[in-house]
Design a protein around this motif. Structure first.
Motif, PDB file in Angstrom:
ATOM      1  N   ARG A  43      -9.652  -2.634   8.799  1.00  0.00           N
ATOM      2  CA  ARG A  43      -9.070  -3.923   8.992  1.00  0.00           C
ATOM      3  C   ARG A  43      -7.672  -4.059   9.127  1.00  0.00           C
ATOM      4  O   ARG A  43      -7.334  -4.704  10.054  1.00  0.00           O
ATOM      5  CB  ARG A  43      -9.717  -4.915   7.993  1.00  0.00           C
ATOM      6  CG  ARG A  43      -9.399  -6.320   8.108  1.00  0.00           C
ATOM      7  CD  ARG A  43      -9.612  -7.233   6.925  1.00  0.00           C
ATOM      8  NE  ARG A  43      -8.800  -6.926   5.792  1.00  0.00           N
ATOM      9  CZ  ARG A  43      -7.553  -7.721   5.701  1.00  0.00           C
ATOM     10  NH1 ARG A  43      -7.023  -8.446   6.671  1.00  0.00           N
ATOM     11  NH2 ARG A  43      -6.824  -7.238   4.747  1.00  0.00           N
ATOM     12  N   LEU A  44      -6.933  -3.385   8.229  1.00  0.00           N
ATOM     13  CA  LEU A  44      -5.583  -3.393   8.330  1.00  0.00           C
ATOM     14  C   LEU A  44      -4.906  -2.897   9.463  1.00  0.00           C
ATOM     15  O   LEU A  44      -3.976  -3.501  10.350  1.00  0.00           O
ATOM     16  CB  LEU A  44      -4.835  -2.996   7.055  1.00  0.00           C
ATOM     17  CG  LEU A  44      -5.183  -3.666   5.624  1.00  0.00           C
ATOM     18  CD1 LEU A  44      -4.565  -2.909   4.538  1.00  0.00           C
ATOM     19  CD2 LEU A  44      -4.459  -4.979   5.816  1.00  0.00           C
ATOM     20  N   VAL A  45      -5.358  -1.629   9.901  1.00  0.00           N
ATOM     21  CA  VAL A  45      -4.771  -0.945  10.797  1.00  0.00           C
ATOM     22  C   VAL A  45      -5.190  -1.251  12.525  1.00  0.00           C
ATOM     23  O   VAL A  45      -4.529  -1.730  13.269  1.00  0.00           O
ATOM     24  CB  VAL A  45      -4.954   0.732  10.657  1.00  0.00           C
ATOM     25  CG1 VAL A  45      -4.264   1.506  11.737  1.00  0.00           C
ATOM     26  CG2 VAL A  45      -4.307   0.952   9.434  1.00  0.00           C
ATOM     27  N   GLN A  53       2.003   2.720   7.338  1.00  0.00           N
ATOM     28  CA  GLN A  53       2.808   2.791   6.451  1.00  0.00           C
ATOM     29  C   GLN A  53       2.863   1.253   5.760  1.00  0.00           C
ATOM     30  O   GLN A  53       2.840   1.216   4.279  1.00  0.00           O
ATOM     31  CB  GLN A  53       4.337   2.689   6.790  1.00  0.00           C
ATOM     32  CG  GLN A  53       5.338   2.891   5.707  1.00  0.00           C
ATOM     33  CD  GLN A  53       5.221   4.482   4.986  1.00  0.00           C
ATOM     34  OE1 GLN A  53       4.845   5.215   5.553  1.00  0.00           O
ATOM     35  NE2 GLN A  53       5.316   4.177   3.571  1.00  0.00           N
ATOM     36  N   GLU A  54       2.634   0.239   6.564  1.00  0.00           N
ATOM     37  CA  GLU A  54       2.736  -0.910   5.733  1.00  0.00           C
ATOM     38  C   GLU A  54       1.071  -1.347   5.290  1.00  0.00           C
ATOM     39  O   GLU A  54       0.835  -1.701   4.418  1.00  0.00           O
ATOM     40  CB  GLU A  54       2.916  -2.141   6.968  1.00  0.00           C
ATOM     41  CG  GLU A  54       2.655  -3.427   6.537  1.00  0.00           C
ATOM     42  CD  GLU A  54       3.537  -3.887   5.301  1.00  0.00           C
ATOM     43  OE1 GLU A  54       3.221  -5.056   4.745  1.00  0.00           O
ATOM     44  OE2 GLU A  54       4.551  -3.248   5.184  1.00  0.00           O
ATOM     45  N   ARG A  63       0.912   6.880   2.341  1.00  0.00           N
ATOM     46  CA  ARG A  63       0.577   6.766   3.763  1.00  0.00           C
ATOM     47  C   ARG A  63      -0.392   8.190   4.260  1.00  0.00           C
ATOM     48  O   ARG A  63      -1.381   7.950   4.803  1.00  0.00           O
ATOM     49  CB  ARG A  63       1.827   6.963   4.768  1.00  0.00           C
ATOM     50  CG  ARG A  63       1.650   6.461   5.944  1.00  0.00           C
ATOM     51  CD  ARG A  63       1.997   7.458   7.232  1.00  0.00           C
ATOM     52  NE  ARG A  63       1.972   8.611   7.098  1.00  0.00           N
ATOM     53  CZ  ARG A  63       1.072   9.709   7.294  1.00  0.00           C
ATOM     54  NH1 ARG A  63       0.051   9.319   7.741  1.00  0.00           N
ATOM     55  NH2 ARG A  63       1.155  11.046   6.966  1.00  0.00           N
ATOM     56  N   SER A  64      -0.249   9.205   3.584  1.00  0.00           N
ATOM     57  CA  SER A  64      -1.077  10.269   3.675  1.00  0.00           C
ATOM     58  C   SER A  64      -2.584  10.025   3.341  1.00  0.00           C
ATOM     59  O   SER A  64      -3.508  10.122   3.758  1.00  0.00           O
ATOM     60  CB  SER A  64      -0.672  11.543   3.356  1.00  0.00           C
ATOM     61  OG  SER A  64      -0.472  11.483   1.804  1.00  0.00           O
TER      62      SER A  64
END
Length: 130
Positions: A43-45, A53-54, A63-64
């Motif tokens: 959903r976010l990406v 990153q966000e 992030r990884s």
């Protein structure tokens, strides 16, 4: 022994826990499991357009780690679509942000670590299914 997963912040409830091909009864389908943290990463990406990153910051992970969650969620979703499987959304080591109103849950933190981490294919025809 593996280290326990750090709970991931999931702010959105999924409107449905199952997605399936149209016209095929659920009881006849095999299914794959998409964890709630995987659904949140998608959903976010992919839907909201945040960079990794966000999105990682919002979920409270590195992030990884977000990249691994996202890759598994995409693989699970692609498997369901390409093979005509039902997609069940559940589990994952998650927590809710403070002050979030999730409807049926009280505000504050909620942890659910019922998932085993990896996507799994499940045969819907079992003792708990008609």
């Amino acid at each position: 022994m593996a280290r326990p997963q750090k709970p991931r912040v999931v702010s959105d409830d999924v409107p449905a826990s199952y997605f399936k091909p149209q016209g095929i009864p659920l009881v006849t389908l095999r299914e794959v499991v998409l964890t709630r943290d995987g659904c949140e990463a998608l959903r976010l990406v992919d839907a909201e357009g945040f960079d990794q990153q966000e999105a990682a910051r919002r979920m409270g992970v590195s992030r990884s780690t977000l990249s691994r969650i996202l890759a598994e969620a995409r693989r699970t979703t692609a498997t369901a679509i390409s093979r005509g499987l039902a997609l069940r959304v559940e589990g994952g080591a998650i927590t809710r942000p403070r002050g979030a109103d999730c409807g049926h849950r009280p505000a504050g933190l909620h942890t659910d670590d019922s998932s085993e981490g990896d996507a799994q294919t499940v045969d819907n025809k079992g003792p708990d299914r008609p």
